[in-house]
Design a protein around this motif. Structure first.
Motif, PDB file in Angstrom:
ATOM      1  N   CYS A   1       0.813  -1.225   0.000  1.00 41.63           N
ATOM      2  CA  CYS A   1       0.000   0.000   0.000  1.00 41.63           C
ATOM      3  C   CYS A   1       0.846   1.273   0.000  1.00 41.63           C
ATOM      4  CB  CYS A   1      -0.929   0.010   1.209  1.00 41.63           C
ATOM      5  SG  CYS A   1      -2.179  -1.275   1.148  1.00 41.63           S
ATOM      6  N   LYS A   2       1.859   1.324   0.846  1.00 40.91           N
ATOM      7  CA  LYS A   2       2.683   2.529   0.930  1.00 40.91           C
ATOM      8  C   LYS A   2       3.430   2.780  -0.374  1.00 40.91           C
ATOM      9  CE  LYS A   2       3.488   2.973   5.848  1.00 40.91           C
ATOM     10  NZ  LYS A   2       4.463   3.017   6.922  1.00 40.91           N
ATOM     11  N   LEU A   3       3.952   1.703  -0.965  1.00 44.86           N
ATOM     12  CA  LEU A   3       4.702   1.867  -2.209  1.00 44.86           C
ATOM     13  C   LEU A   3       3.791   2.341  -3.331  1.00 44.86           C
ATOM     14  CD1 LEU A   3       7.064  -1.262  -2.123  1.00 44.86           C
ATOM     15  CD2 LEU A   3       7.569   1.104  -1.479  1.00 44.86           C
ATOM     16  N   LEU A   4       2.606   1.751  -3.415  1.00 46.67           N
ATOM     17  CA  LEU A   4       1.672   2.148  -4.469  1.00 46.67           C
ATOM     18  C   LEU A   4       1.207   3.586  -4.255  1.00 46.67           C
ATOM     19  CD1 LEU A   4       0.076   1.590  -6.997  1.00 46.67           C
ATOM     20  CD2 LEU A   4      -1.693   0.495  -5.598  1.00 46.67           C
ATOM     21  N   SER A   5       0.965   3.957  -3.027  1.00 47.26           N
ATOM     22  CA  SER A   5       0.571   5.335  -2.734  1.00 47.26           C
ATOM     23  C   SER A   5       1.680   6.303  -3.145  1.00 47.26           C
ATOM     24  CB  SER A   5       0.251   5.470  -1.248  1.00 47.26           C
ATOM     25  OG  SER A   5      -0.200   6.760  -0.968  1.00 47.26           O
ATOM     26  N   GLY A   6       2.922   5.941  -2.868  1.00 45.43           N
ATOM     27  CA  GLY A   6       4.059   6.759  -3.287  1.00 45.43           C
ATOM     28  C   GLY A   6       4.165   6.858  -4.801  1.00 45.43           C
ATOM     29  N   LEU A   7       3.913   5.732  -5.477  1.00 47.52           N
ATOM     30  CA  LEU A   7       3.951   5.721  -6.939  1.00 47.52           C
ATOM     31  C   LEU A   7       2.864   6.640  -7.511  1.00 47.52           C
ATOM     32  CD1 LEU A   7       5.138   4.459  -9.565  1.00 47.52           C
ATOM     33  CD2 LEU A   7       3.319   2.757  -9.402  1.00 47.52           C
ATOM     34  N   LEU A   8       1.659   6.557  -6.964  1.00 48.50           N
ATOM     35  CA  LEU A   8       0.561   7.409  -7.435  1.00 48.50           C
ATOM     36  C   LEU A   8       0.883   8.888  -7.192  1.00 48.50           C
ATOM     37  CD1 LEU A   8      -2.482   5.291  -6.211  1.00 48.50           C
ATOM     38  CD2 LEU A   8      -1.660   5.526  -8.563  1.00 48.50           C
ATOM     39  N   SER A   9       1.480   9.186  -6.051  1.00 53.64           N
ATOM     40  CA  SER A   9       1.870  10.573  -5.760  1.00 53.64           C
ATOM     41  C   SER A   9       2.908  11.058  -6.766  1.00 53.64           C
ATOM     42  CB  SER A   9       2.439  10.691  -4.349  1.00 53.64           C
ATOM     43  OG  SER A   9       1.428  10.484  -3.401  1.00 53.64           O
ATOM     44  N   GLY A  10       3.878  10.203  -7.070  1.00 50.85           N
ATOM     45  CA  GLY A  10       4.891  10.561  -8.055  1.00 50.85           C
ATOM     46  C   GLY A  10       4.294  10.775  -9.431  1.00 50.85           C
ATOM     47  N   LEU A  11       3.375   9.903  -9.839  1.00 50.88           N
ATOM     48  CA  LEU A  11       2.705  10.059 -11.137  1.00 50.88           C
ATOM     49  C   LEU A  11       1.901  11.349 -11.181  1.00 50.88           C
ATOM     50  CD1 LEU A  11       1.508   6.407 -11.871  1.00 50.88           C
ATOM     51  CD2 LEU A  11       3.241   7.714 -13.127  1.00 50.88           C
TER      52      LEU A  11
END
Length: 189
Positions: free
Chosen positions: A8-18
């Motif tokens: 979850c944390k990694l995906l949330s970080g990825l979405l924030s970066g995108l």
């Protein structure tokens, strides 16, 4: 890889970066940066399709300006789709959209604006202290200052001065606009 991508944390970080890269215009955020910071163990050839899928989902949600009911229906369809997303990923995407929707929407609106917009308006009433005609000294004047500009660019300022007659003309025009809007807003009989 699936276990790493489901975090979850990694995906949330990825979405924030995108979102930062695609919607807020931060060019320093690259595919390699996202992979190295969030998914360093995942080879680039596996990360690229995952990144493209998440970018596509995020862009679909943003371009449709989905409300929360539409979002849930869309994400449910994505979880049932072959090669889609997991229900955990859908939950992270939903949480991300709920907290970032307003900022992303504002950014998209600012990017789509061609002309300058009104950033601020201030006004005051002063007494005229100088004039060619002595009878006009100490008469009230309305001074309106407009700040106009495009997002990311320096503003321009416009200062307007109105005497009582001009203020009355502006108020009359505003009344006409208000009447027109009221007429258009009335339901058809």
């Amino acid at each position: 890889m699936a276990g790493e991508l489901d975090s979850c944390k990694l995906l949330s970080g990825l979405l924030s970066g995108l979102a930062q890269k695609d919607f807020h215009g931060h060019p320093g955020i690259t595919e390699e940066l996202l992979r190295s910071q969030l998914y360093p163990e995942v080879p680039p050839e596996e990360f690229r399709p995952f990144l493209a899928k998440m970018r596509g989902i995020l862009k679909s949600i943003a371009s449709a300006d989905m409300d929360f009911n539409q979002l849930e229906a869309f994400l449910t369809a994505q979880t049932k789709k072959q090669g889609g997303i997991t229900s955990d990923q859908a939950a992270v995407i939903s949480k991300f959209w709920k907290s970032h929707k307003t900022k992303i929407r504002e950014s998209l609106i600012n990017q789509s604006r061609w002309d300058s917009g009104l950033r601020s308006l201030s006004w005051r009433v002063d007494g005229k202290s100088q004039s060619r005609h002595s009878a006009q000294i100490h008469t009230p004047v309305a001074i309106m200052e407009l700040e106009i500009g495009k997002s990311g660019q320096e503003s321009e300022f416009l200062c307007l001065e109105f005497d009582e007659a001009k203020v009355n003309q502006v108020l009359k025009k505003l009344s006409e606009v208000e009447e027109s809007i009221s007429t258009l807003m009335q339901p058809a009989s």
